[in-house]
Design an enzyme around this catalytic site. Structure first.
Site, PDB file in Angstrom:
ATOM      1  N   HIS A 101      14.497  47.356  57.882  1.00 58.63           N
ATOM      2  CA  HIS A 101      13.824  48.982  57.561  1.00 58.63           C
ATOM      3  C   HIS A 101      13.709  48.704  55.940  1.00 58.63           C
ATOM      4  CE1 HIS A 101      15.642  53.244  57.561  1.00 58.63           C
ATOM      5  NE2 HIS A 101      14.663  52.882  56.038  1.00 58.63           N
TER       6      HIS A 101
ATOM      7  N   HIS B 177       9.943  50.362  53.043  1.00 63.64           N
ATOM      8  CA  HIS B 177       9.387  50.950  53.295  1.00 63.64           C
ATOM      9  C   HIS B 177       7.411  50.549  53.110  1.00 63.64           C
ATOM     10  CE1 HIS B 177      10.731  55.179  55.351  1.00 63.64           C
ATOM     11  NE2 HIS B 177      11.820  54.232  54.788  1.00 63.64           N
TER      12      HIS B 177
ATOM     13  N   ASP C  93       5.306  52.220  51.590  1.00 66.39           N
ATOM     14  CA  ASP C  93       4.882  53.162  50.618  1.00 66.39           C
ATOM     15  C   ASP C  93       5.445  53.156  49.706  1.00 66.39           C
ATOM     16  OD1 ASP C  93       6.453  54.632  52.691  1.00 66.39           O
ATOM     17  OD2 ASP C  93       4.276  55.673  53.361  1.00 66.39           O
TER      18      ASP C  93
ATOM     19  N   GLY D 108      12.678  61.485  55.321  1.00 65.09           N
ATOM     20  CA  GLY D 108      11.258  62.515  54.502  1.00 65.09           C
ATOM     21  C   GLY D 108      12.959  63.582  54.866  1.00 65.09           C
TER      22      GLY D 108
ATOM     23  N   HIS E 247      15.185  58.137  60.883  1.00 67.85           N
ATOM     24  CA  HIS E 247      16.022  58.239  60.037  1.00 67.85           C
ATOM     25  C   HIS E 247      16.780  59.806  60.126  1.00 67.85           C
ATOM     26  CE1 HIS E 247      13.024  56.145  57.895  1.00 67.85           C
ATOM     27  NE2 HIS E 247      14.200  55.651  56.154  1.00 67.85           N
TER      28      HIS E 247
ATOM     29  N   GLU F  75      21.837  60.407  56.875  1.00 70.01           N
ATOM     30  CA  GLU F  75      20.892  60.140  55.653  1.00 70.01           C
ATOM     31  C   GLU F  75      21.329  61.631  54.640  1.00 70.01           C
ATOM     32  OE1 GLU F  75      18.679  57.907  52.782  1.00 70.01           O
ATOM     33  OE2 GLU F  75      17.543  58.963  54.262  1.00 70.01           O
TER      34      GLU F  75
ATOM     35  N   ASP G 227      14.983  48.771  51.929  1.00 65.91           N
ATOM     36  CA  ASP G 227      14.223  50.055  52.471  1.00 65.91           C
ATOM     37  C   ASP G 227      12.708  50.184  50.732  1.00 65.91           C
ATOM     38  OD1 ASP G 227      14.387  52.586  52.927  1.00 65.91           O
ATOM     39  OD2 ASP G 227      15.614  53.890  51.927  1.00 65.91           O
ATOM     40  N   ASP G 228      13.136  50.587  49.979  1.00 69.34           N
ATOM     41  CA  ASP G 228      12.444  50.165  49.505  1.00 69.34           C
ATOM     42  C   ASP G 228      12.380  49.655  47.757  1.00 69.34           C
ATOM     43  OD1 ASP G 228      10.764  52.956  50.227  1.00 69.34           O
ATOM     44  OD2 ASP G 228      12.642  53.523  49.307  1.00 69.34           O
TER      45      ASP G 228
END
Length: 332
Positions: free
Chosen positions: A12, A14, A16, A170, A197, A200, A278-279
Site C-alpha cells: 500500500h 502511493h 503519486d 479519495g 480504500h 478509513e 502509504d505516502d
C-alpha cells in the site's frame, strides 16, 4: 524488527504520494511554475506532513504540489522511475505502487492514457535497472466523480498488461463505493485484482460494501473494521487482507495514537494484516520506520511484527509460484 530471511514488501504505497521534494523543486523550475518556496528546506513543510492533519481530506491536500509539477508525460515517467529507486533504497524486495492517472494528469491536462503509459514505462525501466519486482495498481480517484473515474478506468484498461489491480481512493464519505459498481464490474471482467480504500474515513459499512458489491480481495486501511465483530470474523474467515498504514492513520487523525491503532487487534483476531507506508515522501517516513518504530508503539510483539511481514507477501497480488520464487531469492 525486520526479519532478513523473509521478503520485505510494501503493498500500500502511493506513487503519486511519493514524489521527492527535490523533484518537485526541479520540475517546478523546469516548467516555470510558482511554488510556495524556491529552496528545498523551505519547500519541505508545504509538501510533507509536519503534524497530524485534522482529517483525511486535509492530509490529501499535501499531495497536491507533487502532481502540480507534472508538466508533461516525461515528468510522469521520471516520478515513476524514482519511485522504484526509492523502493529499492528502502530495502524492499517487492512493492505494489498505486497511482491515480486522472489526478496526475489533471493540473496540466495531460492525456490520462498517456499518463498510464508513461508510469508503466518508468516502472518497467526502474525494475529492470534495479532488480526489484514492482507491480502497479491503478486508482480511481472517487473525489473527482464517476465520469472522471470512468476516464481513469478506460486509460488503465487500455494498458491492461501493465496493470495488476484496481483501487478506489479519495473522499470516502462524499463518494461511497455504491457509485462505482459498474466500474468494478468492468475491472473484474478484465481480470484485474481488487483492493479498495475503506473504513478509513467511513465506518464498517464501507468495508462490507467494498467486499460485497465491489469485489474487494483486500482493504486499504480498514481501521473501522474493529467496530464490527461480525466483520472481523468475516475478514479472518475469508482471508481478506487489511493493508495497515500505521503512521498515516495518525497523520490523518483516523486513529488518535499508535497505542490505539487496531493492527494488533487484527492480528490477534486472525485477520491477515500487513505493514505498509502509504505516502512515504509526504509523510517523511519509510518502511523501516513502520517496522522499527511505529509497530512496537502500536503494541505489536516481535512475533506479531514477523507475522505482519509474512502477511505482506501472502496478500500480494502474485501467483503462488511468484511468491515462492521471491522467498527463495531472499533466503539466497
Amino acid at each position: 524488527m525486520i526479519d532478513s530471511r523473509l521478503p520485505l514488501t510494501d503493498i500500500h504505497r502511493h506513487l503519486d504520494g511519493n514524489i521527492r521534494a527535490q523533484t518537485i523543486l526541479d520540475l517546478g523550475r523546469q516548467f516555470n511554475l510558482a511554488l510556495p518556496a524556491d529552496e528545498l528546506e523551505a519547500l519541505r513543510p508545504h509538501v510533507q506532513i509536519t503534524h497530524a492533519e485534522p482529517d483525511l481530506v486535509s492530509f490529501l491536500q499535501k499531495l497536491d504540489w507533487g502532481v502540480a509539477v507534472l508538466g508533461d508525460l516525461e515528468a510522469c515517467r521520471r516520478v515513476a522511475y524514482e519511485n522504484v529507486e526509492d523502493a529499492a533504497n528502502a530495502g524492499l524486495h517487492y512493492a505494489e505502487l498505486r497511482f491515480s492517472p486522472y489526478y496526475m494528469a489533471m493540473k496540466h491536462q495531460l492525456p490520462v492514457t498517456g499518463v498510464v503509459e508513461a508510469v508503466i514505462d518508468g516502472i518497467r525501466s526502474g525494475s529492470r535497472d534495479l532488480g526489484i519486482d514492482v507491480r502497479l495498481i491503478g486508482i480511481m480517484s472517487r473525489t473527482f466523480g464517476e465520469a472522471a473515474c470512468l476516464q481513469e478506468l478506460e486509460g488503465l484498461l487500455a494498458h491492461r498488461d501493465g496493470i495488476t489491480a484496481l483501487d478506489l481512493a479519495g473522499d470516502e464519505l462524499g463518494f461511497p463505493g455504491g457509485l462505482f459498481l459498474n466500474h468494478f464490474n468492468r475491472a473484474r471482467d478484465a481480470g484485474l485484482r481488487i483492493t479498495v480504500h475503506a473504513g478509513e474515513a467511513a465506518g464498517p459499512e464501507s468495508i462490507w460494501q467494498a467486499i460485497r458489491e465491489l469485489g474487494a480481495e483486500r482493504i486499504g486501511h480498514g481501521v473501522k473494521a474493529v467496530e464490527d465483530p461480525a466483520l472481523m470474523d468475516f475478514l479472518a474467515e475469508h482471508g481478506i487482507g487489511i493493508e495497515s498504514c500505521l503512521t498515516s492513520n495518525i497523520q490523518t487523525s483516523t486513529v488518535a495514537s499508535l497505542a490505539q491503532h487496531p493492527l494488533a487487534k487484527f492480528l490477534r483476531h486472525g485477520v491477515m494484516a500487513s505493514i505498509n507506508t502509504d505516502d512515504p515522501a509526504v509523510q517523511g517516513i519509510e518502511i523501516e520506520h513502520e517496522y522499527l518504530v511505529a509497530a512496537p508503539q502500536a503494541g505489536l510483539t516481535p512475533a506479531e511484527i514477523r507475522t505482519a511481514q509474512e502477511n505482506g507477501l501472502k496478500m500480494a497480488f502474485l501467483s503462488e509460484q511468484e511468491k515462492q520464487t521471491l522467498r527463495d531469492k531472499v533466503r539466497g
